[in-house]
Write a protein that holds these residues in place. Sequence first.
Motif, PDB file in Angstrom:
ATOM      1  N   THR A 106     -20.371 -20.066   3.665  1.00 13.76           N
ATOM      2  CA  THR A 106     -20.965 -19.259   2.590  1.00 13.76           C
ATOM      3  C   THR A 106     -19.886 -18.486   1.830  1.00 13.76           C
ATOM      4  O   THR A 106     -19.951 -18.343   0.606  1.00 13.76           O
ATOM      5  CB  THR A 106     -22.016 -18.290   3.182  1.00 13.76           C
ATOM      6  OG1 THR A 106     -23.053 -19.073   3.790  1.00 13.76           O
ATOM      7  CG2 THR A 106     -22.640 -17.416   2.107  1.00 13.76           C
ATOM      8  N   GLN A 165     -28.306 -19.962   0.745  1.00 13.32           N
ATOM      9  CA  GLN A 165     -28.805 -19.987   2.116  1.00 13.32           C
ATOM     10  C   GLN A 165     -30.093 -19.151   2.145  1.00 13.32           C
ATOM     11  O   GLN A 165     -30.142 -18.061   1.593  1.00 13.32           O
ATOM     12  CB  GLN A 165     -27.743 -19.382   3.039  1.00 13.32           C
ATOM     13  CG  GLN A 165     -27.928 -19.674   4.489  1.00 13.32           C
ATOM     14  CD  GLN A 165     -26.641 -19.426   5.284  1.00 13.32           C
ATOM     15  OE1 GLN A 165     -25.651 -18.906   4.765  1.00 13.32           O
ATOM     16  NE2 GLN A 165     -26.656 -19.804   6.541  1.00 13.32           N
ATOM     17  N   ASP A 169     -26.294 -24.398   0.191  1.00 16.77           N
ATOM     18  CA  ASP A 169     -25.889 -23.735   1.422  1.00 16.77           C
ATOM     19  C   ASP A 169     -26.977 -23.940   2.481  1.00 16.77           C
ATOM     20  O   ASP A 169     -27.997 -23.273   2.472  1.00 16.77           O
ATOM     21  CB  ASP A 169     -25.659 -22.252   1.151  1.00 16.77           C
ATOM     22  CG  ASP A 169     -24.801 -21.599   2.224  1.00 16.77           C
ATOM     23  OD1 ASP A 169     -24.566 -22.240   3.270  1.00 16.77           O
ATOM     24  OD2 ASP A 169     -24.360 -20.453   2.013  1.00 16.77           O
ATOM     25  N   GLU A 170     -26.742 -24.883   3.364  1.00 17.50           N
ATOM     26  CA  GLU A 170     -27.684 -25.238   4.436  1.00 17.50           C
ATOM     27  C   GLU A 170     -29.094 -25.509   3.906  1.00 17.50           C
ATOM     28  O   GLU A 170     -30.071 -24.925   4.377  1.00 17.50           O
ATOM     29  CB  GLU A 170     -27.698 -24.144   5.508  1.00 17.50           C
ATOM     30  CG  GLU A 170     -26.324 -23.975   6.137  1.00 17.50           C
ATOM     31  CD  GLU A 170     -26.352 -23.084   7.368  1.00 17.50           C
ATOM     32  OE1 GLU A 170     -27.348 -23.150   8.119  1.00 17.50           O
ATOM     33  OE2 GLU A 170     -25.388 -22.346   7.578  1.00 17.50           O
TER      34      GLU A 170
HETATM   35 MG   LIG Z   1     -23.539 -19.424   5.735  1.00 15.49          MG
END
Ligand SMILES: [Mg+2]
Length: 275
Positions: A68, A96, A178-179
């Motif tokens: 991140t 995220q 992000d994920e």
């Molecule tokens: Mg992260």
Amino acid sequence: MSEQPKRPAPGAEPAPPAPPAPERRATLVAAEHLAVGYSAAPVLQEVEFQLRAGERIGVLGPNGGGKTTLFRALLGELKPLAGELRVAVRAGTVPQTERSRLDFPVSALDVALMGAIAGRPWWQRPGRRERAAAHAALRRVGLDGLHDRSFGELSGGQRQRVLVARALVQDARVVLLDEPFTGLDNVSTARLEQLLDELAQEGRGVLIATHDVEQARAWDRVLCLNRRQIAFGPPAQTLSLEVLASTYGGSIVTLEERDGERLAILPPHHHHHDH
Ligand SMILES: [Mg+2]
Ligand SMILES: Nc1ncnc2c1ncn2[C@@H]1O[C@H](COP(=O)(O)OP(=O)(O)OP(=O)(O)O)[C@@H](O)[C@H]1O
């Protein structure tokens, strides 16, 4: 190598309209000896990679590894503490997920519209053009029928696709995710993977932070981070056991043999695998 410029032989067929070879495509992002952090002390160092148009890069690393943080640097939220980071084009992000953000009473269309109004004066309401662009982007990700649903009511996979729509409305040529697969079921995962493939085929550069090493093997390159860059390159050559061990430290629990290949099996992460 020959010094002569490559010229087609007489009678040779004209160049096909295929996309240029990877090494000829525009470089969208380049990091050199990059260090990033939140104070004078870097939390991520020696980052050195390039993202080219049409490329999907999987960003791997443990919790706290710096994924991140790298994305925040790419968005210009963190300035390099050392080295250089060049981002040639506009970047859009799929952040995220934080559950707390889902309670705001905004519709899917509102979220997509945020891509159009970012950078405009606050008193200007989105106009017809912006709304049309937001609808088109939702259609593009297969969700226009749900435009007036509240964002928090959507499934996890639908929310991720709305956020991709927002990046499309921004016309982001670099898309950071992000994920995005955390908590998604197999169907939603496959659908989002397909969408990311299409974004790359359109010539965008896509960076995806993930905890799923096997998933990243399908992408063009992987960037392994653990407070510093561990490795960068095509998955097949890069994801050796040594690299995985340095990336995830002691958290690799099992090594398994499958089709004659040794695979590193990672421990369950916050996407709650059942055992
Ligand atoms: Mg992260
Ligand atoms: N706002 C902040 N201020 C200070 N330190 C921070 C901040 N955000 C993150 N860090 C630190 O930076 C390091 C890298 O964190 P980062 O969030 O980039 O990791 P990550 O790879 O995204 O982890 P995860 O997989 O859990 O999302 C961690 O040590 C973290 O504590």
